[in-house]
Design a protein around this motif. Structure first.
Motif, short mmCIF file in Angstrom:
data_model
loop_
_atom_site.label_atom_id
_atom_site.label_comp_id
_atom_site.label_asym_id
_atom_site.label_seq_id
_atom_site.Cartn_x
_atom_site.Cartn_y
_atom_site.Cartn_z
N ALA A 102 0.43 -1.21 -0.01
CA ALA A 102 -0.01 -0.13 0.24
C ALA A 102 1.01 1.15 -0.04
CB ALA A 102 -0.98 -0.01 1.08
N PRO A 103 1.55 1.14 -1.06
CA PRO A 103 2.53 2.57 -1.88
C PRO A 103 1.74 4.22 -0.78
CG PRO A 103 2.41 1.74 -2.97
CD PRO A 103 1.59 0.79 -2.27
N GLY A 104 0.90 4.22 -0.90
CA GLY A 104 0.90 5.32 0.22
C GLY A 104 0.17 5.95 0.74
N LEU A 105 -0.48 4.61 2.02
CA LEU A 105 -0.45 4.40 3.38
C LEU A 105 0.93 4.66 3.99
CD1 LEU A 105 -3.80 2.51 3.14
CD2 LEU A 105 -3.52 5.14 2.64
N TRP A 106 0.66 5.90 5.15
CA TRP A 106 1.53 5.67 5.92
C TRP A 106 1.31 6.25 7.28
CZ3 TRP A 106 6.59 4.21 5.12
CH2 TRP A 106 7.44 3.56 3.61
N THR A 107 1.56 5.67 8.28
CA THR A 107 1.04 6.31 9.50
C THR A 107 1.75 7.64 9.83
OG1 THR A 107 3.27 5.56 10.64
CG2 THR A 107 1.28 4.00 10.75
N SER A 108 1.11 8.66 10.29
CA SER A 108 1.72 9.26 11.18
C SER A 108 2.67 9.54 11.27
CB SER A 108 0.71 10.36 12.02
OG SER A 108 -0.61 10.79 11.73
N PRO A 109 3.66 11.01 11.52
CA PRO A 109 5.39 10.29 12.00
C PRO A 109 5.14 10.39 13.20
CG PRO A 109 5.53 12.51 10.09
CD PRO A 109 3.82 12.04 10.79
N VAL A 110 6.10 9.24 14.30
CA VAL A 110 6.15 9.49 15.56
C VAL A 110 7.67 9.36 16.06
CG1 VAL A 110 3.34 7.80 15.99
CG2 VAL A 110 6.07 7.10 15.59
#
Length: 202
Positions: A102-110
């Motif tokens: 899912a190349p367009g999906l990332w978690t928010s930066p932590v």
């Protein structure tokens, strides 16, 4: 948003189909055959969901990454056709988790401390389930290099390991337990009520 590495329905059905046992199977086979339904979340958003995912192999790889040089992490699995089914990428904003599927999906930066704490919690849970299957917990090494991290990172990881187990996963509950409005506990009568969830205290 809140980063969460979660899984359920852990097991090793392929191991038994191969005629092997958890206590005696080779390391490589155990890492591939101990599977679960993995979900990576950012709050309510599902970033990645994959059934029959090699969670023991992932946990072992994450420990190796934390004990290594800590560049960006690409999970290179023996059972995945492509590297990067789980990816962890660092930037000036923080660390994000995603998947090549899912190349367009990332978690928010932590922050690093948040990431380490979540990985520690995940590794702890997998080690426990590995032991429950009859496998030596050494299949997944303990985190060692954290001693070199700042105090807040060590504290976050320790808090994750010390956290209470809670009430377990949804998959661990018995559902539709008979309540004997008529009959007995062992032999409920027809028309007896059914409980959706039953919790027992020690």
């Amino acid at each position: 948003m809140t980063l969460k590495l979660a899984y359920e329905n852990v097991g090793a059905p392929d191991l038994y189909r191969r005629g092997l046992r958890p206590e005696t199977a080779p390391l490589g086979v155990l890492l591939v055959d101990i599977e679960a339904d993995l979900v990576i979340r950012d709050g309510d958003q599902v970033v990645m969901a994959e059934g029959l995912f090699p969670v023991a192999e992932l946990a072992r790889a994450l420990v190796g990454w934390l004990d290594g040089d800590r560049d960006d992490f690409d999970f290179d699995s023996m059972s995945c056709a492509e590297s990067g089914e789980v990816r962890i990428v660092g930037s000036a904003e923080g660390w994000r988790v995603g998947s090549v599927s899912a190349p367009g999906l990332w978690t928010s930066p932590v922050g690093w401390d948040v990431l380490v704490a979540e990985i520690a919690q995940f590794v702890k849970a997998v080690r426990k389930d590995v032991m429950a299957l009859g496998v030596e917990p050494g299949l997944i090494p303990v985190l060692a290099k954290l001693a070199d991290d700042p105090a807040e990172v060590r504290a976050a990881a320790q808090a994750a390991f010390d956290a209470p187990e809670g009430i377990g996963t949804i998959a661990s509950y018995w559902t539709e337990v008979p309540l004997p409005a008529t009959g007995t506990w062992n032999v409920p009568g027809k028309g007896g009520a059914q409980a959706d969830v039953v919790l027992t205290a020690p």
